[in-house]
Write a protein that holds these residues in place. Sequence first.
Motif, PDB file in Angstrom:
ATOM      1  N   ASP A 147      -4.733  50.997   0.568  1.00  0.00           N
ATOM      2  CA  ASP A 147      -4.668  52.399   0.980  1.00  0.00           C
ATOM      3  C   ASP A 147      -4.193  52.493   2.420  1.00  0.00           C
ATOM      4  O   ASP A 147      -4.459  51.595   3.227  1.00  0.00           O
ATOM      5  N   PHE A 167       3.442  49.432  -7.112  1.00  0.00           N
ATOM      6  CA  PHE A 167       3.435  50.866  -7.378  1.00  0.00           C
ATOM      7  C   PHE A 167       3.034  51.605  -6.116  1.00  0.00           C
ATOM      8  O   PHE A 167       2.109  51.185  -5.413  1.00  0.00           O
ATOM      9  N   HIS A 176      -1.527  55.433  -1.483  1.00  0.00           N
ATOM     10  CA  HIS A 176      -2.079  54.267  -2.166  1.00  0.00           C
ATOM     11  C   HIS A 176      -0.950  53.450  -2.765  1.00  0.00           C
ATOM     12  O   HIS A 176       0.005  53.985  -3.321  1.00  0.00           O
ATOM     13  N   ASP A 230       8.814  54.813  -6.476  1.00  0.00           N
ATOM     14  CA  ASP A 230       7.398  54.739  -6.806  1.00  0.00           C
ATOM     15  C   ASP A 230       7.049  53.434  -7.527  1.00  0.00           C
ATOM     16  O   ASP A 230       5.885  53.176  -7.809  1.00  0.00           O
ATOM     17  N   LYS A 231       8.063  52.618  -7.757  1.00  0.00           N
ATOM     18  CA  LYS A 231       7.824  51.356  -8.447  1.00  0.00           C
ATOM     19  C   LYS A 231       8.932  50.385  -8.086  1.00  0.00           C
ATOM     20  O   LYS A 231      10.109  50.755  -7.988  1.00  0.00           O
ATOM     21  N   ASN A 256       1.968  55.431  -4.661  1.00  0.00           N
ATOM     22  CA  ASN A 256       1.557  56.815  -4.892  1.00  0.00           C
ATOM     23  C   ASN A 256       1.432  57.475  -3.526  1.00  0.00           C
ATOM     24  O   ASN A 256       0.417  57.349  -2.843  1.00  0.00           O
ATOM     25  N   LYS A 257       2.489  58.142  -3.111  1.00  0.00           N
ATOM     26  CA  LYS A 257       2.520  58.705  -1.755  1.00  0.00           C
ATOM     27  C   LYS A 257       1.514  59.819  -1.567  1.00  0.00           C
ATOM     28  O   LYS A 257       0.936  59.964  -0.489  1.00  0.00           O
ATOM     29  N   SER A 258       1.316  60.618  -2.583  1.00  0.00           N
ATOM     30  CA  SER A 258       0.374  61.734  -2.425  1.00  0.00           C
ATOM     31  C   SER A 258      -1.039  61.219  -2.195  1.00  0.00           C
ATOM     32  O   SER A 258      -1.822  61.821  -1.454  1.00  0.00           O
ATOM     33  N   ALA A 259      -1.356  60.082  -2.798  1.00  0.00           N
ATOM     34  CA  ALA A 259      -2.682  59.488  -2.618  1.00  0.00           C
ATOM     35  C   ALA A 259      -2.711  58.480  -1.479  1.00  0.00           C
ATOM     36  O   ALA A 259      -3.773  57.933  -1.169  1.00  0.00           O
TER      37      ALA A 259
END
Lengths: 115, 113
Positions: free
Chosen positions: B24, B65, B72, B55-56, B67-70
């Motif tokens: 994170d 992977f 993570h 994203d991958k 996940n920009k919004s998270a």
Amino acid sequence: DAGITQSPRHKVTETGTPVTLRCHQTENHRYMYWYRQDPGHGLRLIHYSYGVKDTDKGEVSDGYSVSRSKTEDFLLTLESATSSQTSVYFCAISERGSGTNEKLFFGSGTQLSVL
Amino acid sequence: DQQVKQNSPSLSVQEGRISILNCDYTNSMFDYFLWYKKYPAEGPTFLISISSIKDKNEDGRFTVFLNKSAKHLSLHIVPSQPGDSAVYFCAARKLDNFNKFYFGSGTKLNVKP
């Protein structure tokens, strides 16, 4: 493997003594870095160099100085070693320093123990 | 204040199964991420990277992977092999800030035969 040699590989010294670690590269890369690795902290940047005689501080630079008189050599000096500087020290190099595909190449490390 | 965090110090997986290592970050300005693998008494070696426009990213048994919004990212190793047993570091940087690679504290992966 990137041509990076760190010396010495192991060093035991006493508190208050000066210590110099050497990093030698054969890749002719412009950028060189010194990191330390400690449990729970990962790798933290001490100092870096973006050319001969061009250096700057990283996030944990207190108690350390560096010099780069030649492209291939980057020296890390502990002026007066303390027990908190017991760590594994890694030298790294990168070709351009920026860009999508840029990455660091690391040496094998120097285990320093300050007693 | 750590800007890149790996909250699992260790992970144990059976050979042949999937290993998932997590990372994170807190700085939304990071736009390039890397994973490094480190064996004892050796320096970290580059494994795989991903830029924020994707994203991958996949390379053989390794997939990262993002996940920009998270904020993570994760590293998947399929199938896991005993030789994958090592410490894995995630790292992040801003593309316009060459001197700043921020590393997590590492996750030690043990793949059991």
